[in-house]
Structures are given as C-alpha cells and as structure tokens.
Motif scaffolding. Sequence first.
Motif, PDB file in Angstrom:
ATOM      1  N   LEU A 146       0.828  -1.206   0.000  1.00 49.86           N
ATOM      2  CA  LEU A 146       0.000   0.000   0.000  1.00 49.86           C
ATOM      3  C   LEU A 146       0.864   1.258   0.000  1.00 49.86           C
ATOM      4  O   LEU A 146       0.572   2.230  -0.702  1.00 49.86           O
ATOM      5  CB  LEU A 146      -0.926  -0.003   1.222  1.00 49.86           C
ATOM      6  N   LEU A 147       1.938   1.256   0.784  1.00 43.26           N
ATOM      7  CA  LEU A 147       2.827   2.425   0.838  1.00 43.26           C
ATOM      8  C   LEU A 147       3.559   2.613  -0.488  1.00 43.26           C
ATOM      9  O   LEU A 147       3.763   3.745  -0.946  1.00 43.26           O
ATOM     10  CB  LEU A 147       3.827   2.277   1.984  1.00 43.26           C
ATOM     11  N   GLU A 148       3.957   1.513  -1.108  1.00 49.57           N
ATOM     12  CA  GLU A 148       4.612   1.611  -2.424  1.00 49.57           C
ATOM     13  C   GLU A 148       3.655   2.219  -3.445  1.00 49.57           C
ATOM     14  O   GLU A 148       4.038   3.092  -4.229  1.00 49.57           O
ATOM     15  CB  GLU A 148       5.069   0.227  -2.901  1.00 49.57           C
ATOM     16  N   MET A 149       2.401   1.785  -3.412  1.00 46.80           N
ATOM     17  CA  MET A 149       1.421   2.345  -4.343  1.00 46.80           C
ATOM     18  C   MET A 149       1.173   3.816  -4.035  1.00 46.80           C
ATOM     19  O   MET A 149       1.069   4.647  -4.949  1.00 46.80           O
ATOM     20  CB  MET A 149       0.121   1.548  -4.293  1.00 46.80           C
ATOM     21  N   GLY A 150       1.095   4.148  -2.742  1.00 47.94           N
ATOM     22  CA  GLY A 150       0.891   5.543  -2.368  1.00 47.94           C
ATOM     23  C   GLY A 150       2.030   6.434  -2.836  1.00 47.94           C
ATOM     24  O   GLY A 150       1.803   7.582  -3.256  1.00 47.94           O
ATOM     25  N   SER A 151       3.250   5.902  -2.801  1.00 54.79           N
ATOM     26  CA  SER A 151       4.412   6.702  -3.208  1.00 54.79           C
ATOM     27  C   SER A 151       4.437   6.951  -4.711  1.00 54.79           C
ATOM     28  O   SER A 151       5.193   7.801  -5.182  1.00 54.79           O
ATOM     29  CB  SER A 151       5.711   6.010  -2.777  1.00 54.79           C
ATOM     30  N   MET A 152       3.623   6.222  -5.460  1.00 55.03           N
ATOM     31  CA  MET A 152       3.558   6.443  -6.908  1.00 55.03           C
ATOM     32  C   MET A 152       2.749   7.682  -7.259  1.00 55.03           C
ATOM     33  O   MET A 152       2.947   8.259  -8.327  1.00 55.03           O
ATOM     34  CB  MET A 152       2.915   5.224  -7.594  1.00 55.03           C
ATOM     35  N   GLU A 153       1.830   8.079  -6.385  1.00 51.51           N
ATOM     36  CA  GLU A 153       0.963   9.219  -6.691  1.00 51.51           C
ATOM     37  C   GLU A 153       1.705  10.532  -6.432  1.00 51.51           C
ATOM     38  O   GLU A 153       2.091  10.814  -5.295  1.00 51.51           O
ATOM     39  CB  GLU A 153      -0.295   9.174  -5.833  1.00 51.51           C
ATOM     40  N   PRO A 154       1.908  11.363  -7.442  1.00 51.08           N
ATOM     41  CA  PRO A 154       2.594  12.641  -7.245  1.00 51.08           C
ATOM     42  C   PRO A 154       1.963  13.510  -6.155  1.00 51.08           C
ATOM     43  O   PRO A 154       2.677  14.176  -5.406  1.00 51.08           O
ATOM     44  CB  PRO A 154       2.496  13.303  -8.622  1.00 51.08           C
ATOM     45  N   ILE A 155       0.634  13.502  -6.050  1.00 51.37           N
ATOM     46  CA  ILE A 155      -0.013  14.303  -5.008  1.00 51.37           C
ATOM     47  C   ILE A 155       0.426  13.828  -3.628  1.00 51.37           C
ATOM     48  O   ILE A 155       0.773  14.633  -2.748  1.00 51.37           O
ATOM     49  CB  ILE A 155      -1.551  14.233  -5.141  1.00 51.37           C
ATOM     50  N   ASN A 156       0.450  12.511  -3.424  1.00 46.92           N
ATOM     51  CA  ASN A 156       0.888  11.968  -2.135  1.00 46.92           C
ATOM     52  C   ASN A 156       2.334  12.330  -1.835  1.00 46.92           C
ATOM     53  O   ASN A 156       2.700  12.585  -0.682  1.00 46.92           O
ATOM     54  CB  ASN A 156       0.757  10.444  -2.116  1.00 46.92           C
ATOM     55  N   GLN A 157       3.161  12.327  -2.864  1.00 47.23           N
ATOM     56  CA  GLN A 157       4.573  12.647  -2.679  1.00 47.23           C
ATOM     57  C   GLN A 157       4.740  14.038  -2.079  1.00 47.23           C
ATOM     58  O   GLN A 157       5.652  14.287  -1.292  1.00 47.23           O
ATOM     59  CB  GLN A 157       5.307  12.560  -4.011  1.00 47.23           C
ATOM     60  N   VAL A 158       3.845  14.934  -2.446  1.00 37.98           N
ATOM     61  CA  VAL A 158       3.940  16.321  -1.978  1.00 37.98           C
ATOM     62  C   VAL A 158       3.290  16.520  -0.615  1.00 37.98           C
ATOM     63  O   VAL A 158       3.889  17.103   0.293  1.00 37.98           O
ATOM     64  CB  VAL A 158       3.309  17.289  -3.008  1.00 37.98           C
ATOM     65  N   VAL A 159       2.073  16.007  -0.442  1.00 35.95           N
ATOM     66  CA  VAL A 159       1.325  16.332   0.788  1.00 35.95           C
ATOM     67  C   VAL A 159       1.451  15.277   1.878  1.00 35.95           C
ATOM     68  O   VAL A 159       1.097  15.526   3.034  1.00 35.95           O
ATOM     69  CB  VAL A 159      -0.174  16.569   0.482  1.00 35.95           C
ATOM     70  N   GLY A 160       1.942  14.072   1.551  1.00 35.61           N
ATOM     71  CA  GLY A 160       2.062  13.031   2.562  1.00 35.61           C
ATOM     72  C   GLY A 160       0.727  12.372   2.864  1.00 35.61           C
ATOM     73  O   GLY A 160      -0.232  12.490   2.104  1.00 35.61           O
ATOM     74  N   GLY A 161       0.679  11.668   3.991  1.00 32.00           N
ATOM     75  CA  GLY A 161      -0.540  10.953   4.372  1.00 32.00           C
ATOM     76  C   GLY A 161      -0.773  11.020   5.867  1.00 32.00           C
ATOM     77  O   GLY A 161      -0.007  11.638   6.608  1.00 32.00           O
ATOM     78  N   ILE A 162      -1.844  10.374   6.306  1.00 29.70           N
ATOM     79  CA  ILE A 162      -2.235  10.332   7.714  1.00 29.70           C
ATOM     80  C   ILE A 162      -2.474   8.876   8.097  1.00 29.70           C
ATOM     81  O   ILE A 162      -2.969   8.089   7.286  1.00 29.70           O
ATOM     82  CB  ILE A 162      -3.530  11.128   7.972  1.00 29.70           C
ATOM     83  N   GLY A 163      -2.128   8.514   9.319  1.00 27.47           N
ATOM     84  CA  GLY A 163      -2.405   7.178   9.813  1.00 27.47           C
ATOM     85  C   GLY A 163      -3.367   7.206  10.989  1.00 27.47           C
ATOM     86  O   GLY A 163      -3.260   8.067  11.856  1.00 27.47           O
ATOM     87  N   ILE A 164      -4.335   6.290  10.982  1.00 26.79           N
ATOM     88  CA  ILE A 164      -5.229   6.104  12.130  1.00 26.79           C
ATOM     89  C   ILE A 164      -5.074   4.668  12.608  1.00 26.79           C
ATOM     90  O   ILE A 164      -5.242   3.721  11.833  1.00 26.79           O
ATOM     91  CB  ILE A 164      -6.706   6.364  11.761  1.00 26.79           C
ATOM     92  N   PHE A 165      -4.725   4.509  13.885  1.00 27.01           N
ATOM     93  CA  PHE A 165      -4.652   3.189  14.502  1.00 27.01           C
ATOM     94  C   PHE A 165      -5.879   3.034  15.387  1.00 27.01           C
ATOM     95  O   PHE A 165      -5.968   3.644  16.450  1.00 27.01           O
ATOM     96  CB  PHE A 165      -3.385   3.043  15.339  1.00 27.01           C
TER      97      PHE A 165
END
Length: 285
Positions: A146-165
């Motif tokens: 999932l993280l590898e796929m997320g790193s492919m998206e240019p938008i994600n590369q710029v703004v990052g992500g959020i985690g909820i546990f």
Amino acid sequence: MPPFEYRLNLCPDLPDDIKKIAIEQGESEETRAQKIEEFRNYIHKHNGCQPHRTDDEYLMRFLRARYWDIPLSYKLICNYYKFRDQNKSYFEKVRPFELTYIASKDIVDVTPYRDRCGRRIMIYRFGLWKPSEITTDDIFRATICLLEMGSMEPINQVVGGIGIFDLQGISFNHILHLSPSVASKMIALMVTSMPTRVDSLHIVNQNFIFNAALKIFHPFLDAEMREHLFIHGSNMASLHKHIDPDCLPKRYGGTLDDFSATAWIEAIKDDKEVQQQLGKQGYVM
C-alpha cells in the motif's frame, strides 16, 4: 463530500493547489531536473546504497519526501534499501493479488478519498486482526504494498498521508505478537524507511491494554515522532481537530459511508500502468 478514487492518480501534472504546496517545499520547475541529477550524482559518489532504479520519476519520490534536501533524501533512500535487504521476504516475489484476503478483513485500508489537504488516510483496525489466521509478516507485506502504491501518486509525494490506529477490540493476544522487532519495523515503515511522509498518527478507541503496547513502541519514538502522535480514545471531537468529519467514515464521527478495501484490488487488476509500476518494484503481477 470528497470524491472517491479507487484508482491511483499517476498524472505527473499537479493540481494548482498542490503545486503551490510543492513550491513552498522547495520544488521548482526550473531547477527540478538539475536537483534530480545532483541527487543521482550524490548517490553514486557516496555509494552507501545501490538503488535498483535511478530514473527521474523514482528519485523524485525520495526528494519530495524530504523537501528536496539532498542529504536527507539520501539518508532516506539508504534506509529504504537497508530495510529491503533486511526484510527480503516482504519485497521479493510478493504477489499483491494474493494479499486480497487481508483487504477483505478490513484490517488495513487506505481511504479512496483525500482530506482537505489532499492527503489519503491509512487506517489500521487491529481489533479485527486474528493472528492465528494472518501472520504479522503478511500484515507487513500488505502495508508495504500500500505504501509503495501511495508513493507512486505525485499528489501523495507532496502532501504526505495520515495514519489512524483503531485499537477497538485489541487484546493481550494481539500484544503477544507486537514484539520490539515488530514495533521497530512498523516505525521504520511509517517514518524512516519508505519514500512517503506520514504527517500524523492518530490512536483511537484504545483500552487499558494500550499502555502495554505503547511501552513496546516507546523506545523507537523520538521527540519529533511524539509531536506527530495524537491519542484520542473515543473522543472523536478530538480527532476532528486534525481531520475534518467530512473526510472520515461514520464510525469515527464522520459523514462518509464505509468503503470497500477490495475495490482497490479490482481497480489494480484493470490498471496496466499501476501493474507496470509495481513490477518495477519487484512485485509479481
């Protein structure tokens, strides 16, 4: 309501609002190619790791994750390859479609929509995890994919992500499988060893067992990580101070219906470009 996207957005052209953020982070269309070349030369000169790819698109993931700071980006790419080398079974000959059964259990999901800052949200529901049925290794394989796929998206590369546990239903049986080794790997994935940037981690629905889990993770959390860790319990109003309810499922006091994690798998099956990108990372499609 944010739009649902069950397909990865691999378009290299950033939306205007995201482009503005990228510029604030040090990215420049005029100097981008030069900075990537400097990074490539830096990697070859220091020889601390040997990436299997050094094309512009790939190196930019690491540069964006560290705000175009070349020494920090180099540290990140070395950490990534060190983690790969130490955990080869998580990366080599992994078949993403064989991990579908984990998605069907809703243990780890990524929202098909973004928050108001453009970030996707990765949600772990550890209480749904049955260690007797799903190994921690497979949880890691699914997370990395999932993280590898997320790193492919240019938008994600710029703004990052959020985690909820989400720790609702967590038991001592789960704690038995959360060793210091597992904890260190999880922190590595979320913070130090992937070409992604997790802006914040949010703990919700924890019970008294959470204190035992926190003791396992605590040695691996530095001061900066603790600043980005927020513990909310069942107080969703506290969570909403960080994530707007319009961008959350109803179970977290949001306005959105639950989403299907398996829909991601179906979208990938129809997306040859994503399959090609995953293949470049060593996945067997």
